[in-house]
Scaffold this motif. Structure first.
Motif, PDB file in Angstrom:
ATOM      1  N   GLY A 284       0.783  -1.223   0.000  1.00  0.00           N
ATOM      2  CA  GLY A 284       0.000   0.000   0.000  1.00  0.00           C
ATOM      3  C   GLY A 284       0.815   1.273   0.000  1.00  0.00           C
ATOM      4  N   LYS A 285       2.111   1.183  -0.165  1.00  0.00           N
ATOM      5  CA  LYS A 285       2.981   2.366  -0.143  1.00  0.00           C
ATOM      6  C   LYS A 285       3.595   2.586  -1.527  1.00  0.00           C
ATOM      7  CE  LYS A 285       2.428   3.032   4.297  1.00  0.00           C
ATOM      8  NZ  LYS A 285       1.703   4.209   4.823  1.00  0.00           N
ATOM      9  N   HIS A 286       4.174   3.791  -1.678  1.00  0.00           N
ATOM     10  CA  HIS A 286       4.822   4.157  -2.932  1.00  0.00           C
ATOM     11  C   HIS A 286       6.330   4.084  -2.749  1.00  0.00           C
ATOM     12  CE1 HIS A 286       5.670   7.450  -6.199  1.00  0.00           C
ATOM     13  NE2 HIS A 286       6.119   6.248  -6.537  1.00  0.00           N
ATOM     14  N   THR A 287       6.960   3.182  -3.497  1.00  0.00           N
ATOM     15  CA  THR A 287       8.415   3.043  -3.483  1.00  0.00           C
ATOM     16  C   THR A 287       8.963   3.450  -4.843  1.00  0.00           C
ATOM     17  OG1 THR A 287       8.396   1.253  -1.851  1.00  0.00           O
ATOM     18  CG2 THR A 287      10.349   1.434  -3.258  1.00  0.00           C
ATOM     19  N   ALA A 288       9.981   4.293  -4.845  1.00  0.00           N
ATOM     20  CA  ALA A 288      10.589   4.765  -6.090  1.00  0.00           C
ATOM     21  C   ALA A 288      11.998   4.212  -6.212  1.00  0.00           C
ATOM     22  CB  ALA A 288      10.619   6.290  -6.125  1.00  0.00           C
ATOM     23  N   LEU A 289      12.348   3.760  -7.409  1.00  0.00           N
ATOM     24  CA  LEU A 289      13.700   3.300  -7.712  1.00  0.00           C
ATOM     25  C   LEU A 289      14.355   4.334  -8.613  1.00  0.00           C
ATOM     26  CD1 LEU A 289      12.990  -0.475  -8.547  1.00  0.00           C
ATOM     27  CD2 LEU A 289      13.611   0.523  -6.341  1.00  0.00           C
ATOM     28  N   VAL A 290      15.479   4.872  -8.190  1.00  0.00           N
ATOM     29  CA  VAL A 290      16.170   5.895  -8.966  1.00  0.00           C
ATOM     30  C   VAL A 290      17.635   5.516  -9.090  1.00  0.00           C
ATOM     31  CG1 VAL A 290      14.567   7.688  -8.214  1.00  0.00           C
ATOM     32  CG2 VAL A 290      16.713   7.346  -6.971  1.00  0.00           C
ATOM     33  N   GLY A 291      18.295   6.159 -10.031  1.00  0.00           N
ATOM     34  CA  GLY A 291      19.710   5.903 -10.251  1.00  0.00           C
ATOM     35  C   GLY A 291      20.104   6.319 -11.642  1.00  0.00           C
ATOM     36  N   ALA A 292      21.392   6.381 -11.875  1.00  0.00           N
ATOM     37  CA  ALA A 292      21.890   6.745 -13.194  1.00  0.00           C
ATOM     38  C   ALA A 292      21.574   5.653 -14.197  1.00  0.00           C
ATOM     39  CB  ALA A 292      23.396   6.998 -13.128  1.00  0.00           C
TER      40      ALA A 292
ATOM     41  N   ASP B  51      23.080   1.996  -7.699  1.00  0.00           N
ATOM     42  CA  ASP B  51      24.300   2.392  -8.397  1.00  0.00           C
ATOM     43  C   ASP B  51      25.089   1.128  -8.725  1.00  0.00           C
ATOM     44  OD1 ASP B  51      26.301   4.016  -9.501  1.00  0.00           O
ATOM     45  OD2 ASP B  51      27.408   4.079  -7.611  1.00  0.00           O
ATOM     46  N   HIS B  52      25.283   0.877 -10.028  1.00  0.00           N
ATOM     47  CA  HIS B  52      26.007  -0.315 -10.485  1.00  0.00           C
ATOM     48  C   HIS B  52      25.444  -1.599  -9.870  1.00  0.00           C
ATOM     49  CE1 HIS B  52      28.952   2.866 -11.430  1.00  0.00           C
ATOM     50  NE2 HIS B  52      29.249   2.093 -12.459  1.00  0.00           N
TER      51      HIS B  52
ATOM     52  N   ALA C 224      19.007  15.744   2.479  1.00  0.00           N
ATOM     53  CA  ALA C 224      19.770  16.188   3.645  1.00  0.00           C
ATOM     54  C   ALA C 224      21.044  15.387   3.816  1.00  0.00           C
ATOM     55  CB  ALA C 224      18.905  16.081   4.904  1.00  0.00           C
ATOM     56  N   ALA C 225      21.030  14.114   3.399  1.00  0.00           N
ATOM     57  CA  ALA C 225      22.214  13.267   3.554  1.00  0.00           C
ATOM     58  C   ALA C 225      23.345  13.703   2.633  1.00  0.00           C
ATOM     59  CB  ALA C 225      21.861  11.814   3.304  1.00  0.00           C
ATOM     60  N   GLY C 226      23.026  14.367   1.535  1.00  0.00           N
ATOM     61  CA  GLY C 226      24.057  14.882   0.633  1.00  0.00           C
ATOM     62  C   GLY C 226      24.836  13.807  -0.102  1.00  0.00           C
ATOM     63  N   GLY C 227      24.227  12.669  -0.300  1.00  0.00           N
ATOM     64  CA  GLY C 227      24.917  11.569  -0.963  1.00  0.00           C
ATOM     65  C   GLY C 227      24.582  11.459  -2.440  1.00  0.00           C
ATOM     66  N   ALA C 228      24.465  10.210  -2.930  1.00  0.00           N
ATOM     67  CA  ALA C 228      24.246   9.938  -4.359  1.00  0.00           C
ATOM     68  C   ALA C 228      22.940  10.555  -4.843  1.00  0.00           C
ATOM     69  CB  ALA C 228      24.246   8.432  -4.611  1.00  0.00           C
ATOM     70  N   PHE C 229      21.881  10.459  -4.029  1.00  0.00           N
ATOM     71  CA  PHE C 229      20.590  11.017  -4.460  1.00  0.00           C
ATOM     72  C   PHE C 229      20.658  12.531  -4.581  1.00  0.00           C
ATOM     73  CE2 PHE C 229      16.334  12.723  -3.707  1.00  0.00           C
ATOM     74  CZ  PHE C 229      15.605  12.025  -4.655  1.00  0.00           C
ATOM     75  N   ALA C 230      21.338  13.177  -3.627  1.00  0.00           N
ATOM     76  CA  ALA C 230      21.463  14.639  -3.690  1.00  0.00           C
ATOM     77  C   ALA C 230      22.198  15.061  -4.954  1.00  0.00           C
ATOM     78  CB  ALA C 230      22.189  15.145  -2.441  1.00  0.00           C
ATOM     79  N   ARG C 231      23.189  14.305  -5.345  1.00  0.00           N
ATOM     80  CA  ARG C 231      23.923  14.640  -6.570  1.00  0.00           C
ATOM     81  C   ARG C 231      23.038  14.453  -7.803  1.00  0.00           C
ATOM     82  NH1 ARG C 231      27.951  11.948  -3.602  1.00  0.00           N
ATOM     83  NH2 ARG C 231      27.612   9.991  -4.741  1.00  0.00           N
ATOM     84  N   LEU C 232      22.238  13.362  -7.805  1.00  0.00           N
ATOM     85  CA  LEU C 232      21.307  13.153  -8.920  1.00  0.00           C
ATOM     86  C   LEU C 232      20.270  14.269  -8.986  1.00  0.00           C
ATOM     87  CD1 LEU C 232      20.627   9.297  -8.607  1.00  0.00           C
ATOM     88  CD2 LEU C 232      21.838  10.436 -10.467  1.00  0.00           C
ATOM     89  N   ALA C 233      19.784  14.708  -7.836  1.00  0.00           N
ATOM     90  CA  ALA C 233      18.786  15.781  -7.801  1.00  0.00           C
ATOM     91  C   ALA C 233      19.379  17.086  -8.309  1.00  0.00           C
ATOM     92  CB  ALA C 233      18.253  15.947  -6.384  1.00  0.00           C
ATOM     93  N   ALA C 234      20.616  17.377  -7.940  1.00  0.00           N
ATOM     94  CA  ALA C 234      21.260  18.606  -8.411  1.00  0.00           C
ATOM     95  C   ALA C 234      21.434  18.574  -9.931  1.00  0.00           C
ATOM     96  CB  ALA C 234      22.607  18.784  -7.713  1.00  0.00           C
ATOM     97  N   GLN C 235      21.846  17.409 -10.449  1.00  0.00           N
ATOM     98  CA  GLN C 235      22.006  17.277 -11.898  1.00  0.00           C
ATOM     99  C   GLN C 235      20.657  17.414 -12.602  1.00  0.00           C
ATOM    100  OE1 GLN C 235      23.842  13.603 -13.079  1.00  0.00           O
ATOM    101  NE2 GLN C 235      23.488  13.943 -15.256  1.00  0.00           N
ATOM    102  N   ASP C 236      19.609  16.833 -12.023  1.00  0.00           N
ATOM    103  CA  ASP C 236      18.280  16.924 -12.596  1.00  0.00           C
ATOM    104  C   ASP C 236      17.802  18.377 -12.644  1.00  0.00           C
ATOM    105  OD1 ASP C 236      15.959  15.576 -13.643  1.00  0.00           O
ATOM    106  OD2 ASP C 236      14.938  16.041 -11.761  1.00  0.00           O
ATOM    107  N   ALA C 237      18.112  19.139 -11.577  1.00  0.00           N
ATOM    108  CA  ALA C 237      17.712  20.544 -11.534  1.00  0.00           C
ATOM    109  C   ALA C 237      18.451  21.361 -12.586  1.00  0.00           C
ATOM    110  CB  ALA C 237      17.974  21.106 -10.142  1.00  0.00           C
TER     111      ALA C 237
END
Length: 610
Positions: free
Chosen positions: A388-396, A570-571, A585-598
């Motif tokens: 019943g929840k929404h799970t998203a898979l993201v990555g390069a 990732d890989h 907030a963690a500033g990891g891989a997702f934050a970098r993907l979000a910055a590139q997306d923006a």
């Protein structure tokens, strides 16, 4: 896909071919009876001719002459009627066998799994179903009965010839060993040529299918390759024509020699028959062997039988050569039937009721390597997708997002670990019930060349017009359909090319919504939508996803902002998981993907959504 071949030295299994006819053995038995009766009727005529020549004419017996002439007419009428009935029955059997074979191949291919089709050209598959099976049709429909008919005719003729004169019969069979040797040699040559011809035809069919599709025309035109494609087609077509000529001419000189001998033998038989007639009363001569002579009527009747026998022998050898070469076609079709099914229902697999499925999906130490690949795509995936929840898979690109979705839908099986739905291993669930529980909308939208309504009802054939409209409203496509001149009766065109990418994706969404599955898998399902349409759909999709498990594979990170859980790959490994705000907030891989997306969203040259 590498060509599937028989092991070295293995020949096509003729017994397997014969098993195709087993369900129709009663009809075949009736055909055999008709053939035997027809063959027996065929040898009556020479004996009637002998009576006419030796008795009725010399003795001027009009009554006997009338009876013999009546018999000749009756034999002709009966033989013709039996031939029509036999042809009707044998054609029905042949068409039934072809139908069974086509359905068997099609049904088997439907279960072959995605991996098979990613390695096999569509044109190759079409060639085997239509070209190969179509080429076998004449063999199965006509040739089998021709073999039996010719064989029965030959046996009956030989019995009658022996009854007339055994010496002339032995003389007539002198050429038989040569004919058999020649037939086997020609058969081997033709089988090799036919196999090469069908492979070339499959290549040509694949080229046509690829280059003359809508995508192929667009590619060829925009790349300026129209002339080059035509030249390539001409070269392949010329090669196929050469193989067709070789196939037709294989053994023709051998057959011409044999046909010539068959034409010479009746003349030589007259010579031998005359000698036997002239020396019938001379001891120590061939004419006196056995104390029996040859009458003129016997010689005429024998020549009549011989004249009918040789074409039957020649026809039988031709048909045998044709069957021999057609075994290559059966082999190619059997290769597909024997191809292993890698994704199938396990023994005792259970069917889940979609209404009872909560939708929790678990990955437990899942590894996955594509068939034939050297490197694994996924490594040790441990993941819980809450019900019943929404799970998203993201990555390069290449991180393993789509592969994870493939495993969820069981388009492939993991090479290590297991995946469960509500605690049931996917491999222990029937494929049909899994498909009912999990609705998939992929990035590659496929629409049938049919109306919009027919495309939607492919997911649920019993859906009412109101159901279609409700699903299309949710997918934000109803207003566009209603504005079309033919509405839901509009034909979408090949692969839906009458619609834009965004319109096709919304139709695919509506098709999945119509099924109302407890689990939704959206693989880049909104990638072709413009930003405004995507925002308009987001609220509707949230409403549809409420209360059901939703897994979205996304490239545009703005679409997963409100996901209950975001998993970053990732890989082939999970490197992060959490909510959108937590990962930023963690500033990891997702934050970098979000910055590139923006950054990409702000670039004027960005073509997304166009």
């Amino acid at each position: 896909m590498p060509e599937i071949t028989l092991p070295p030295g293995q020949k096509p299994d003729t017994r397997r071919v014969m098993r195709l006819f087993r369900p129709y053995r009663r009809t075949i038995a009736a055909v055999l009876v008709l053939i035997a009766v027809g063959a027996a009727a065929g040898v009556v005529s020479p004996f009637l001719v002998r009576e006419i020549v030796d008795v009725a004419l010399p003795e001027q017996r009009l009554d006997l002459l009338a009876w013999c002439v009546g018999g000749l007419i009756a034999v002709t009428v009966v033989s013709s009627a039996l031939g029509v009935i036999q042809a009707m029955l044998s054609t029905r059997v042949g068409q039934a066998v072809m139908h069974d074979l086509r359905v068997a191949v099609y049904g088997h291919l439907q279960r072959m799994g995605l991996g098979f089709f990613t390695r096999t050209r569509t044109g190759e598959i079409q060639s085997r179903i239509f070209s190969d099976i179509g080429s076998m049709q004449a063999v199965v429909t006509n040739v089998m009965t021709q073999i039996v008919s010719s064989a029965a005719g030959i046996v009956m003729a030989l019995v009658a010839m022996v009854a007339l004169d055994w010496r002339l019969t032995l003389f007539s069979l002198i050429s038989l060993p040569f004919a058999v040797w020649m037939n086997r040699r020609v058969g081997r040559r033709r089988r090799e040529i036919v196999k090469a011809r069908q492979e070339k035809a499959a290549d040509l069919s694949a080229g046509i299918q690829e280059s003359l599709s809508v995508s192929g025309i667009l590619l060829g035109t925009t790349m300026g390759r129209t002339r080059a494609l035509t030249e390539t087609f001409a070269t392949d077509s010329r090669g196929l024509a050469d193989l067709e000529i070789r196939s037709e001419m294989a053994g023709r000189w051998h057959m011409a020699v044999f046909t010539t001998l068959m034409a010479i033998f009746p003349a030589l038989t007259y010579l031998l028959g005359g000698y036997l007639l002239f020396t019938a009363d001379e001891p120590g001569t061939l004419g006196g062997v056995g104390g029996t002579g040859v009458t003129i009527g016997t010689l005429v009747a024998f020549i009549s039988l011989q004249t009918g026998l040789f074409p039957q022998v020649n026809g039988l050898l031709r048909v045998a050569t044709q069957v021999n070469s057609s075994l290559a076609l059966f082999t190619r079709v059997f290769e597909y039937l024997d191809a292993p099914i890698t994704i199938d229902d396990a023994p005792g697999a259970r069917a889940l009721d979609p209404a009872q499925v909560r939708g929790e999906i678990r990955f437990e130490q899942v590894d996955f390597t594509y068939p034939g690949a050297d490197e694994p795509t996924l490594h040790g995936i441990d993941l819980v997708v809450p019900a019943g929840k929404h799970t998203a898979l993201v990555g390069a690109t290449g991180s393993g997002k789509t592969s994870t979705g493939y495993l969820m839908a069981r388009l492939y099986d993991p090479t290590g670990g297991r995946i469960t739905l509500d605690g049931h291993d996917l491999r222990e669930i029937t494929m049909e019930s899994l498909a009912a529980c999990l609705g998939v909308v992929t990035q590659e939208t496929y629409l049938l060349h049919a109306t919009i309504a027919e495309n939607l009802r492919f997911a649920r054939p019993d859906a009412t017009d109101e159901d279609l409209i409700a699903a299309c409203r949710i997918a934000q496509i109803h207003d566009h359909i209603a504005a079309l001149p033919e509405g839901y009766a509009t034909v979408v065109g090949e692969r839906g090319y009458r619609f834009s990418g965004g319109e096709k994706q919304r139709l695919a969404l509506a098709r999945t919504i119509l099924r109302d599955p407890p689990v939704l898998l959206l693989d880049e399902a909104t990638s072709a939508l413009d930003v405004a349409t995507e925002r308009a759909m987001s609220g509707a999709l949230d409403a549809v996803a409420r209360g059901r498990t939703t897994v979205s594979i996304a490239h545009r990170l703005s679409t997963v902002r409100h996901a209950d859980q975001i998993v970053v790959l990732d890989h082939g490994r999970i490197v992060e998981r959490g909510t959108y705000d937590e990962l930023i907030a963690a500033g990891g891989a997702f934050a970098r993907l979000a910055a590139q997306d923006a950054r990409e969203a702000q670039e004027p040259s960005n073509l997304k959504g166009i």
